[in-house]
Design a protein around this motif. Structure first.
Motif, PDB file in Angstrom:
ATOM      1  N   PHE A   1       0.817  -1.199   0.000  1.00 19.42           N
ATOM      2  CA  PHE A   1       0.000   0.000   0.000  1.00 19.42           C
ATOM      3  C   PHE A   1       0.855   1.253   0.000  1.00 19.42           C
ATOM      4  CE2 PHE A   1      -2.875   3.203   1.733  1.00 19.42           C
ATOM      5  CZ  PHE A   1      -3.974   2.994   0.908  1.00 19.42           C
ATOM      6  N   GLY A   2       0.553   2.142  -0.881  1.00 19.19           N
ATOM      7  CA  GLY A   2       1.230   3.435  -0.933  1.00 19.19           C
ATOM      8  C   GLY A   2       2.729   3.267  -1.023  1.00 19.19           C
ATOM      9  N   LYS A   3       3.436   4.091  -0.278  1.00 23.79           N
ATOM     10  CA  LYS A   3       4.881   4.047  -0.364  1.00 23.79           C
ATOM     11  C   LYS A   3       5.489   3.173   0.724  1.00 23.79           C
ATOM     12  CE  LYS A   3       5.456   8.391  -2.778  1.00 23.79           C
ATOM     13  NZ  LYS A   3       4.004   8.787  -2.817  1.00 23.79           N
ATOM     14  N   ALA A   4       4.614   2.555   1.547  1.00 25.71           N
ATOM     15  CA  ALA A   4       5.147   1.751   2.639  1.00 25.71           C
ATOM     16  C   ALA A   4       5.978   0.596   2.091  1.00 25.71           C
ATOM     17  CB  ALA A   4       3.999   1.224   3.492  1.00 25.71           C
ATOM     18  N   ARG A   5       7.067   0.320   2.752  1.00 21.15           N
ATOM     19  CA  ARG A   5       7.947  -0.770   2.321  1.00 21.15           C
ATOM     20  C   ARG A   5       7.333  -2.127   2.604  1.00 21.15           C
ATOM     21  NH1 ARG A   5      13.937  -0.327   3.721  1.00 21.15           N
ATOM     22  NH2 ARG A   5      14.691   1.261   2.269  1.00 21.15           N
ATOM     23  N   GLU A   6       6.778  -2.248   3.795  1.00 22.21           N
ATOM     24  CA  GLU A   6       6.192  -3.513   4.207  1.00 22.21           C
ATOM     25  C   GLU A   6       4.719  -3.517   3.801  1.00 22.21           C
ATOM     26  OE1 GLU A   6       7.830  -5.949   5.914  1.00 22.21           O
ATOM     27  OE2 GLU A   6       9.624  -4.736   5.535  1.00 22.21           O
ATOM     28  N   PRO A   7       4.183  -4.699   3.512  1.00 25.04           N
ATOM     29  CA  PRO A   7       2.742  -4.761   3.266  1.00 25.04           C
ATOM     30  C   PRO A   7       1.974  -4.315   4.516  1.00 25.04           C
ATOM     31  CG  PRO A   7       3.805  -6.844   2.724  1.00 25.04           C
ATOM     32  CD  PRO A   7       4.844  -5.990   3.378  1.00 25.04           C
ATOM     33  N   GLN A   8       0.819  -3.691   4.325  1.00 22.25           N
ATOM     34  CA  GLN A   8       0.058  -3.110   5.419  1.00 22.25           C
ATOM     35  C   GLN A   8      -1.208  -3.920   5.707  1.00 22.25           C
ATOM     36  OE1 GLN A   8       1.110  -0.098   7.032  1.00 22.25           O
ATOM     37  NE2 GLN A   8       2.899  -0.881   5.931  1.00 22.25           N
ATOM     38  N   PRO A   9      -1.643  -3.949   6.996  1.00 22.12           N
ATOM     39  CA  PRO A   9      -2.854  -4.706   7.320  1.00 22.12           C
ATOM     40  C   PRO A   9      -4.123  -3.997   6.826  1.00 22.12           C
ATOM     41  CG  PRO A   9      -2.000  -3.609   9.269  1.00 22.12           C
ATOM     42  CD  PRO A   9      -1.001  -3.364   8.178  1.00 22.12           C
ATOM     43  N   ALA A  10      -5.059  -4.823   6.417  1.00 23.72           N
ATOM     44  CA  ALA A  10      -6.341  -4.306   5.934  1.00 23.72           C
ATOM     45  C   ALA A  10      -7.391  -5.370   6.200  1.00 23.72           C
ATOM     46  CB  ALA A  10      -6.263  -4.025   4.438  1.00 23.72           C
ATOM     47  N   PHE A  11      -8.640  -4.949   6.243  1.00 25.82           N
ATOM     48  CA  PHE A  11      -9.719  -5.931   6.330  1.00 25.82           C
ATOM     49  C   PHE A  11     -10.236  -6.212   4.931  1.00 25.82           C
ATOM     50  CE2 PHE A  11      -9.881  -4.731  10.762  1.00 25.82           C
ATOM     51  CZ  PHE A  11     -10.265  -5.905  11.378  1.00 25.82           C
ATOM     52  N   CYS A  12     -10.361  -7.484   4.601  1.00 24.77           N
ATOM     53  CA  CYS A  12     -11.059  -7.824   3.360  1.00 24.77           C
ATOM     54  C   CYS A  12     -12.545  -7.623   3.640  1.00 24.77           C
ATOM     55  CB  CYS A  12     -10.786  -9.269   2.972  1.00 24.77           C
ATOM     56  SG  CYS A  12     -11.750  -9.762   1.533  1.00 24.77           S
ATOM     57  N   ILE A  13     -13.225  -6.870   2.773  1.00 26.96           N
ATOM     58  CA  ILE A  13     -14.634  -6.606   3.028  1.00 26.96           C
ATOM     59  C   ILE A  13     -15.545  -7.204   1.968  1.00 26.96           C
ATOM     60  CG2 ILE A  13     -14.355  -4.568   4.470  1.00 26.96           C
ATOM     61  CD1 ILE A  13     -14.505  -2.887   2.035  1.00 26.96           C
ATOM     62  N   ALA A  14     -14.961  -7.620   0.844  1.00 25.25           N
ATOM     63  CA  ALA A  14     -15.775  -8.289  -0.169  1.00 25.25           C
ATOM     64  C   ALA A  14     -14.847  -9.018  -1.126  1.00 25.25           C
ATOM     65  CB  ALA A  14     -16.622  -7.274  -0.935  1.00 25.25           C
ATOM     66  N   LEU A  15     -15.405 -10.033  -1.765  1.00 27.77           N
ATOM     67  CA  LEU A  15     -14.673 -10.778  -2.789  1.00 27.77           C
ATOM     68  C   LEU A  15     -15.536 -10.779  -4.034  1.00 27.77           C
ATOM     69  CD1 LEU A  15     -13.243 -14.155  -1.532  1.00 27.77           C
ATOM     70  CD2 LEU A  15     -11.986 -12.192  -2.408  1.00 27.77           C
ATOM     71  N   ALA A  16     -14.921 -10.586  -5.157  1.00 25.90           N
ATOM     72  CA  ALA A  16     -15.710 -10.613  -6.389  1.00 25.90           C
ATOM     73  C   ALA A  16     -14.932 -11.380  -7.441  1.00 25.90           C
ATOM     74  CB  ALA A  16     -15.979  -9.191  -6.862  1.00 25.90           C
ATOM     75  N   GLU A  17     -15.651 -12.039  -8.302  1.00 31.69           N
ATOM     76  CA  GLU A  17     -15.011 -12.619  -9.478  1.00 31.69           C
ATOM     77  C   GLU A  17     -15.179 -11.572 -10.566  1.00 31.69           C
ATOM     78  OE1 GLU A  17     -13.712 -15.920 -10.078  1.00 31.69           O
ATOM     79  OE2 GLU A  17     -13.694 -16.108  -7.897  1.00 31.69           O
ATOM     80  N   GLU A  18     -14.087 -11.049 -11.042  1.00 28.93           N
ATOM     81  CA  GLU A  18     -14.206  -9.978 -12.014  1.00 28.93           C
ATOM     82  C   GLU A  18     -13.359 -10.269 -13.227  1.00 28.93           C
ATOM     83  OE1 GLU A  18     -13.294  -6.156 -10.412  1.00 28.93           O
ATOM     84  OE2 GLU A  18     -14.751  -6.389  -8.794  1.00 28.93           O
TER      85      GLU A  18
END
Ligand code: ADP
Ligand code: ZN
Length: 762
Positions: free
Chosen positions: A59-76
């Motif tokens: 995410f963004g310029k952060a070096r390490e991956p950042q925590p987030a909540f998955c809120i939906a899944l879609a087949e796209e």
């Protein structure tokens, strides 16, 4: 919201492949970043990424991956270039679909980023599974390591292990296996290495803390009002209909007994129930009472250790705990099958979360009830005017009265003392009036107990010379002047004169510096000790009650009459029932003058009623003395007559005239800055932009302010605030949505915070 894809680090892109349908995760960052973002679900994580779980994303310029909540899944269809999810943090979903929906509503209504909202619903220790232990289960390997060669000669120990496991297909824990087979763990370890056995590791929660101490059912029969109330609540629960039921009854009218029976009817259907209480201090009493009536009680409040909290959540999620009692965060208890929510003392300001998300627990409870189609019971002797008004106008709000006190005892007599007159008539500064002193003397003589309440919300204090001890008095009427923090001036509450606070004592023969002689509990304690040296005193405020343990100890010693006078802030006004309390004194009832808030009359009424309730159990008839510097307001008069209905009618008329809630909805915007100029400039600019937006879109709502906030300086920042006032909640939400989408005001606007439905305007 539009798809926003983060593209600042091209090395991590997954190249689009034409015409491929692929899973895409929508996430919301745990860090306070607003908005939703899309990430590709890489093959190796397929099936593990699920809504309600936490993931790590670049995410963004952060070096390490950042925590987030998955809120939906879609087949796209994979048309855009998306960066992949880096990892999945949770094995199990922390938030089910319904809590996710509640979170979405909160994020929108309370103007808080969704990820941050979800993080607040699932506290950190729960997320990290604190207190879980690692369990290693050993099983027989499915296939013998090398079946072509003849089986190796087994030692007796090894054979014992294999035989034992053959009869335990589900596997055994290493310790258990070692003990029962008489084999050392080292031997088992070698067998694992040799491929004879396999090991599975999983994290398991030990049982949650237990509160049950089953006792006898009370012998009395419920009265007709209680039975009717229980029937109405249990009926709504049985039909699985959303309804808000206001249980309106003074303290001692049997509300708690109604909660207990209503909860029981829900448990009988195999469902769970949540009982919310406003303060941690109150959980002790109610938990004791409910734990003796129910099995599987769980308690959630801010005093739990991380491990306790985590294990409690797990037990609730598994349905092992079915009665959940707690403060604010308990409204998010992960009940798989919730059937009822009860909110005791629904009017309490402490239900409001003072950090983002700034939710009101009662309103979240109502929303959760609506999403689940279950009844929500609000209990109070002095309902909030919002709830009272809702009962009058909304079909799904129903009022249920418990009109009389169980024991038929009368309400105590309430006497009012005007401290302005008292100050003129008596020399020096007395925090306790003559009536108060007489009341205390009589109570102590009769060997009964007294409660003295200090209203911390008043910020008033006197100015006294540090050397000659003379107070600063009004040049016109010689009454002691009161210092006002918000203006930095001293005011006379008798004639309304205001003066700038002098640097030094006004006494010609003295040049002492001035000190503020506050109404703090310590000052009152000093005065009590000097006037009543024989009385045994205890003081309860947030300085002395830092832990539930302290509070429990205080309750115990007061109940056993080791204490004669209990002095404290609001926290002692609620819920404590002691039969030997015959006198209650309110040291300062002056919310109205020192709190520039449209709710001050309501707060005053509630406070007086609450403390009067404390003196109400006395068989001999209790007495209440209320001191005020602000004259006898309508709120005090109604309170002295124990007339809530009259007060509510009067106050609603005032509110309607002035356009305050419940006849409107407010969002308060607070701008803080280290520079006072900058704070003002930012506040003006933002208020102006919002005004323009509202005018341009012909939205009926107004912006009040900006102005210097009543608590104008907090933590080294200057504060200005303004209010956005809309005619109803739907309109306010619409406006906030629009401001957010157009980036005029967002949860990330610098220097600004937004408080929707503020409970205090300080
Ligand atoms: P509230 O919650 O409104 O203050 P409670 O439910 O705590 O009222 O009831 C007050 C007291 O009266 C409690 O000690 C309770 O055990 C008792 N009580 C409740 N209902 C009855 C009843 N129907 N008959 C006798 N005592 C009762
Ligand atoms: Zn004066």
């Amino acid at each position: 919201m539009p798809h926003e894809s983060d593209t600042s680090n091209p090395s991590l892109w997954i190249e689009p492949r034409e015409s491929r349908i692929a899973p895409v995760a929508r996430v919301s960052m745990v860090a306070a970043v607003d908005g939703e973002y899309s990430f590709a679900v890489p093959d190796q994580l397929a099936g593990r990424v699920e809504p309600g779980k936490r993931v790590l994303v670049p995410f963004g310029k952060a070096r390490e991956p950042q925590p987030a909540f998955c809120i939906a899944l879609a087949e796209e269809a994979w048309t855009s270039t998306l960066r992949p999810v880096a990892d999945v943090l949770d094995d199990q979903r922390l938030i089910d679909d319904r809590l996710l929906e509640l979170g979405r509503w909160m994020s929108r209504y309370y103007f808080c980023p969704l990820g941050r909202t979800l993080a607040a619903m699932v506290p950190e220790p729960v997320r990290s599974q604190s207190g879980y232990r690692t369990v290693r289960t050993v099983k027989l390997a499915a296939v013998a390591p090398d079946s072509s060669s003849p089986p190796p000669k087994l030692s007796r120990q090894r054979k014992a292990v294999l035989d034992l496991l053959a009869s335990h297909a589900e596997g055994m824990e290493i310790d258990e296996l070692s003990e029962q087979s008489g084999t050392s763990p080292a031997v088992i370890a070698t067998m694992i290495k040799a491929g004879l056995l396999t090991v599975e590791t999983r994290r398991e929660a030990p049982p949650a803390p237990n509160f049950d101490c089953p006792g006898a059912e009370p012998a009395f029969e419920l009265n007709a009002h209680q039975r009717a109330a229980i029937a109405a609540i249990a009926g709504a629960a049985a039909e699985a209909t959303f309804k808000v039921m206001l249980l309106f009854g003074v303290s001692g009218s049997g509300k708690t007994e109604v909660y207990i029976h209503s909860i029981r009817s829900v448990l009988a259907r195999g469902r769970q129930a949540i009982l919310l209480v406003p303060e941690i201090a109150l959980t002790t009493q109610i938990v004791n009472r409910l734990a003796s009536r129910f099995e599987d009680v769980a308690v959630i409040h801010s005093g739990l250790t991380g491990v306790q909290r985590s294990l409690t959540y797990t037990a609730i999620a598994r349905g092992e705990k079915r009665v959940i009692i707690g403060t604010r965060s308990a409204v998010f208890a992960p009940c798989p099958d919730l059937g009822l929510i009860v909110v005791d003392e629904e009017q309490e300001p402490s239900y409001k979360n003072q950090q983002s998300p700034r939710f009101n627990t009662r309103d979240v409870a109502i929303k959760r009830g609506q999403l689940l189609s279950i009844p929500v019971v609000l209990g109070s002797a002095t309902p909030s005017l919002e709830t009272w008004y809702n009962c009058q106008r909304l079909p799904h709000f129903q009022r249920i009265d418990l009109p009389s006190r169980i024991a038929g005892l009368p309400m105590p007599e309430v006497r009012f003392v005007d401290m302005r007159l008292e100050q003129k008539q008596r020399k020096g500064i007395h925090l306790l009036s003559q009536s108060m002193e007489e009341g205390l003397t009589r109570t102590l003589e009769k060997k009964q107990q007294a409660v003295l309440l200090l209203n911390r919300r008043g910020y008033s204090s006197y100015l006294v010379c540090s050397q000659c001890r003379q107070p600063i008095v009004c040049p016109h009427c010689r009454a002691n002047m009161v210092f006002h923090q918000s203006t930095g001036k001293a005011a006379c509450h008798y004639c309304s004169a205001k003066i700038l606070v002098p640097k030094r004592c006004g006494n010609p023969s003295c040049t002492g510096t001035l000190i503020r002689f506050g109404m703090g509990t310590e000052r009152v304690e000093e005065e009590l000790r000097s006037k009543f040296p024989q009385a045994r005193l205890a003081r309860a405020d947030s300085d002395t009650m830092t832990h539930t343990r302290h509070y429990e100890e205080l309750v115990r010693s007061f109940a056993q009459r080791e204490v004669d006078v209990l002095l404290g802030t609001q926290m002692i006004a609620k819920g404590l029932d002691f039969p030997f309390v015959s006198f209650v004194g309110v040291v300062n009832a002056d919310t109205s003058m020192s709190m520039p808030d449209f709710r001050s009359a309501e707060r005053t009424f509630q406070m007086i009623t609450q403390v009067a309730g404390r003196a109400a159990r006395a068989e001999a008839g209790g007495h209440v003395v209320v001191q005020s510097l602000a004259g006898e307001s309508a709120a005090l008069q109604f309170a002295a007559r124990h007339d809530y209905v009259g007060f509510a009618g009067h106050e609603l008329t005032q509110r309607q005239r002035a356009g305050w809630p419940p006849f409107s909805r407010l969002a308060r915007v607070i701008i803080s800055h280290r520079s006072v100029n900058q704070a003002q400039v930012e506040a003006n600019r933002l208020a102006e932009r919002i005004r323009e937006y509202l005018a341009h879109h012909a939205l009926t709502a107004d912006v009040l302010g900006p102005q210097s906030a009543p608590l104008s300086r907090l933590r080294n920042a200057y504060r200005f605030d303004f209010l956005i006032r809309a005619p109803h909640a739907g309109r306010l939400m619409e406006i906030l949505d629009a401001l957010r989408a157009n980036k005029i005001l967002t949860p990330n606007t610098r220097f600004a915070l937004v408080d929707v439905d503020p409970v205090a305007l300080l």
